[in-house]
Design an enzyme around this catalytic site. Structure first.
Site, PDB file in Angstrom:
ATOM      1  N   ALA A  11     -40.058  -1.026  55.075  1.00  0.00           N
ATOM      2  CA  ALA A  11     -40.408   0.099  55.957  1.00  0.00           C
ATOM      3  C   ALA A  11     -41.170   1.181  55.187  1.00  0.00           C
ATOM      4  O   ALA A  11     -42.199   1.692  55.650  1.00  0.00           O
ATOM      5  CB  ALA A  11     -39.140   0.680  56.577  1.00  0.00           C
TER       6      ALA A  11
ATOM      7  N   GLY B  43     -22.104   6.204  41.676  1.00  0.00           N
ATOM      8  CA  GLY B  43     -22.393   6.575  40.286  1.00  0.00           C
ATOM      9  C   GLY B  43     -23.845   6.984  40.119  1.00  0.00           C
ATOM     10  O   GLY B  43     -24.154   8.016  39.498  1.00  0.00           O
TER      11      GLY B  43
ATOM     12  N   ILE C 264     -22.139  -1.387  49.745  1.00  0.00           N
ATOM     13  CA  ILE C 264     -21.271  -1.919  50.801  1.00  0.00           C
ATOM     14  C   ILE C 264     -19.943  -1.163  50.834  1.00  0.00           C
ATOM     15  O   ILE C 264     -19.238  -1.208  51.828  1.00  0.00           O
ATOM     16  CB  ILE C 264     -21.018  -3.437  50.631  1.00  0.00           C
ATOM     17  CG1 ILE C 264     -20.279  -3.739  49.333  1.00  0.00           C
ATOM     18  CG2 ILE C 264     -22.308  -4.216  50.747  1.00  0.00           C
ATOM     19  CD1 ILE C 264     -19.743  -5.168  49.259  1.00  0.00           C
ATOM     20  N   ASP C 265     -19.609  -0.452  49.749  1.00  0.00           N
ATOM     21  CA  ASP C 265     -18.283   0.164  49.638  1.00  0.00           C
ATOM     22  C   ASP C 265     -18.099   1.392  50.537  1.00  0.00           C
ATOM     23  O   ASP C 265     -16.975   1.786  50.821  1.00  0.00           O
ATOM     24  CB  ASP C 265     -17.997   0.578  48.184  1.00  0.00           C
ATOM     25  CG  ASP C 265     -18.043  -0.596  47.219  1.00  0.00           C
ATOM     26  OD1 ASP C 265     -18.069  -1.751  47.688  1.00  0.00           O
ATOM     27  OD2 ASP C 265     -18.063  -0.363  46.002  1.00  0.00           O
TER      28      ASP C 265
ATOM     29  N   GLY D  36      -8.325  -5.957  63.915  1.00  0.00           N
ATOM     30  CA  GLY D  36      -6.949  -6.152  64.378  1.00  0.00           C
ATOM     31  C   GLY D  36      -6.040  -6.788  63.349  1.00  0.00           C
ATOM     32  O   GLY D  36      -5.209  -7.635  63.695  1.00  0.00           O
TER      33      GLY D  36
ATOM     34  N   ASP E 295      -2.885  -7.095  60.762  1.00  0.00           N
ATOM     35  CA  ASP E 295      -1.497  -6.657  60.903  1.00  0.00           C
ATOM     36  C   ASP E 295      -1.082  -5.721  59.776  1.00  0.00           C
ATOM     37  O   ASP E 295      -0.120  -4.971  59.901  1.00  0.00           O
ATOM     38  CB  ASP E 295      -0.576  -7.883  60.902  1.00  0.00           C
ATOM     39  CG  ASP E 295      -0.933  -8.799  62.054  1.00  0.00           C
ATOM     40  OD1 ASP E 295      -0.782  -8.377  63.209  1.00  0.00           O
ATOM     41  OD2 ASP E 295      -1.420  -9.917  61.795  1.00  0.00           O
TER      42      ASP E 295
ATOM     43  N   GLU F 206     -10.109  -5.368  46.926  1.00  0.00           N
ATOM     44  CA  GLU F 206     -10.071  -5.910  45.555  1.00  0.00           C
ATOM     45  C   GLU F 206      -9.545  -4.891  44.546  1.00  0.00           C
ATOM     46  O   GLU F 206      -9.127  -5.260  43.454  1.00  0.00           O
ATOM     47  CB  GLU F 206     -11.465  -6.404  45.114  1.00  0.00           C
ATOM     48  CG  GLU F 206     -12.468  -5.294  44.931  1.00  0.00           C
ATOM     49  CD  GLU F 206     -13.741  -5.745  44.235  1.00  0.00           C
ATOM     50  OE1 GLU F 206     -13.764  -6.793  43.582  1.00  0.00           O
ATOM     51  OE2 GLU F 206     -14.731  -4.996  44.341  1.00  0.00           O
TER      52      GLU F 206
ATOM     53  N   GLN G  31     -20.220 -11.551  50.415  1.00  0.00           N
ATOM     54  CA  GLN G  31     -20.133 -10.411  51.330  1.00  0.00           C
ATOM     55  C   GLN G  31     -21.217  -9.373  51.006  1.00  0.00           C
ATOM     56  O   GLN G  31     -21.766  -8.744  51.896  1.00  0.00           O
ATOM     57  CB  GLN G  31     -18.743  -9.781  51.178  1.00  0.00           C
ATOM     58  CG  GLN G  31     -18.457  -8.649  52.128  1.00  0.00           C
ATOM     59  CD  GLN G  31     -17.063  -8.073  51.939  1.00  0.00           C
ATOM     60  OE1 GLN G  31     -16.443  -8.234  50.881  1.00  0.00           O
ATOM     61  NE2 GLN G  31     -16.570  -7.397  52.949  1.00  0.00           N
TER      62      GLN G  31
HETATM   63  O1  F6P Z   1     -21.713  -2.431  44.627  1.00  0.00           O
HETATM   64  C1  F6P Z   1     -20.367  -2.314  44.864  1.00  0.00           C
HETATM   65  C2  F6P Z   1     -19.684  -3.610  44.528  1.00  0.00           C
HETATM   66  O2  F6P Z   1     -20.163  -4.656  45.331  1.00  0.00           O
HETATM   67  C3  F6P Z   1     -18.162  -3.538  44.636  1.00  0.00           C
HETATM   68  O3  F6P Z   1     -17.711  -3.765  45.945  1.00  0.00           O
HETATM   69  C4  F6P Z   1     -17.750  -4.592  43.656  1.00  0.00           C
HETATM   70  O4  F6P Z   1     -16.498  -4.310  43.098  1.00  0.00           O
HETATM   71  C5  F6P Z   1     -18.798  -4.496  42.583  1.00  0.00           C
HETATM   72  O5  F6P Z   1     -19.937  -3.951  43.180  1.00  0.00           O
HETATM   73  C6  F6P Z   1     -19.137  -5.804  41.935  1.00  0.00           C
HETATM   74  O6  F6P Z   1     -20.055  -5.590  40.949  1.00  0.00           O
HETATM   75  P1  F6P Z   1     -20.769  -6.748  40.126  1.00  0.00           P
HETATM   76  O7  F6P Z   1     -21.763  -7.379  41.044  1.00  0.00           O
HETATM   77  O8  F6P Z   1     -21.388  -6.039  38.984  1.00  0.00           O
HETATM   78  O9  F6P Z   1     -19.707  -7.716  39.790  1.00  0.00           O
END
Ligand code: F6P
Length: 317
Positions: free
Chosen positions: A21, A103, A126-127, A186, A188, A222, A251
């Site tokens: 874009a 960061g 994504i976080d 949904g 639990d 995680e 993901q």
């Molecule tokens: O960018 C965030 C993230 O995807 C986190 O969800 C995950 O813990 C981390 O990066 C994984 O990083 P790397 O690809 O360096 O293992």
């Protein structure tokens, strides 16, 4: 105007759509855009490339990033400002379009400002854990990816009752991603690094869910250590079989959702027009769904906590 696009830190779905874009808009207006390979490390060492408009157009719906990223902390070096200013002057680059997470935004934007380098940052992870913004590029796609996997789990869970499904999401040290998924699909119970839980409570919660509808769905971020330990422990205290699914890095490379594509275009448009009118840069933040350019600043300090109301709802607290 000449812009260099830099991707720093973890990639996220939507980066390709935003590169397409921004580059397309600049191209239509006679402006130049180039990209750095390998983030700031590549920019400092002159790894610059023309943006292939056709290639990024084709990749707009794909996760990952056509420009490779890096986590190397090269801007922390003493001579980084001088070296960066030198590269930008040599290549006649006016400004930067930067993709990065928490960061990158907290650290890089103030640095670039002290070096008087113009840059607009698009919070990309994504976080969804960048303070000051309720949206980060890529989060929605990662949630959609999880949803699709969970729908598959739900199908087998209903077909063969009597199991507990533990699904681990990415999210780093933040539980925001896991909670967003758990709340909407949904679950639990959800376990997040920000909030403590007891094993007795968890066992009761899962046993009740299995008794009520034949299966239980437990989401785990995680950042909570011990997915394998939980998989081993829960059957011992509940007497019910546990099946673990780790969403993992697939993901992060998920197909780009409609919302992320739309926001990638919104962000690129706002960034392009701001740089074009001579903005010295800042960070694009979303509040209540409205995007604004916070000029001159990175993200505020701290870390957003996952919504406690949603957490309590999922866990029946
Ligand atoms: O960018 C965030 C993230 O995807 C986190 O969800 C995950 O813990 C981390 O990066 C994984 O990083 P790397 O690809 O360096 O293992």
């Amino acid at each position: 105007m000449k812009t260099v696009i830099v991707v720093n830190g973890g990639d996220a779905p939507g980066i390709n759509a935003a590169i397409a874009a921004y580059s397309g808009l600049a191209n239509q207006n006679g402006d130049q855009v180039i990209g750095a390979q390998d983030g700031f490390a590549g920019l400092l060492s002159g790894q610059l490339t023309e943006i292939d408009l056709a290639a990024v157009d084709l990749l707009s719906g794909r996760g990952g990033s056509w420009l490779t990223s890096s986590r190397a902390p090269v801007l922390a070096r003493d001579d980084a400002g001088e070296r960066l200013s030198h590269v930008l002057a040599q290549e006649k680059i006016d400004n930067l379009l930067l993709f990065g997470g928490d960061g990158t935004i907290k650290f890089v934007i103030p640095r670039l400002r002290t070096w008087d380098i113009s840059c607009i940052a698009l919070p990309t992870t994504i976080d969804n854990d960048v303070p000051g913004t309720d949206y980060t590029l890529g989060h929605d796609s990662a949630c959609n990816y999880a949803w699709q996997t969970i729908e598959g789990i739900r199908a087998t869970a209903n077909a063969l009752p009597g199991r507990i499904f533990l699904v681990e999401t990415l999210g780093g040290d933040s539980g925001c991603l896991a909670l967003a998924i758990a709340y909407a699909c949904g679950a639990d119970a959800v376990l997040l690094p920000e909030y403590d839980f007891g094993m007795d409570w968890l066992a009761e919660r899962l046993k009740t869910a299995v008794a009520r509808r034949g299966y239980a769905l437990l989401l785990l971020s995680e950042g909570v250590p011990g997915a394998q330990r939980l998989t081993d422990e829960i059957p011992k205290i509940t007497g019910i079989r546990v099946r673990l699914t780790r969403l993992g890095h697939a993901q992060r490379g998920a197909a780009v959702s409609h919302i992320d594509r739309q926001r990638a275009v919104d962000m690129s448009r706002i960034a392009y027009h701001a740089l074009k009118r001579g903005s010295r840069g800042g960070t694009l933040l979303s509040r209540g769904g409205a995007l604004t350019l916070q000029e001159g600043e990175g993200a505020p300090a701290g870390k957003p906590a996952p919504d406690y109301g949603q957490y309590a709802f999922v866990n029946g607290l």
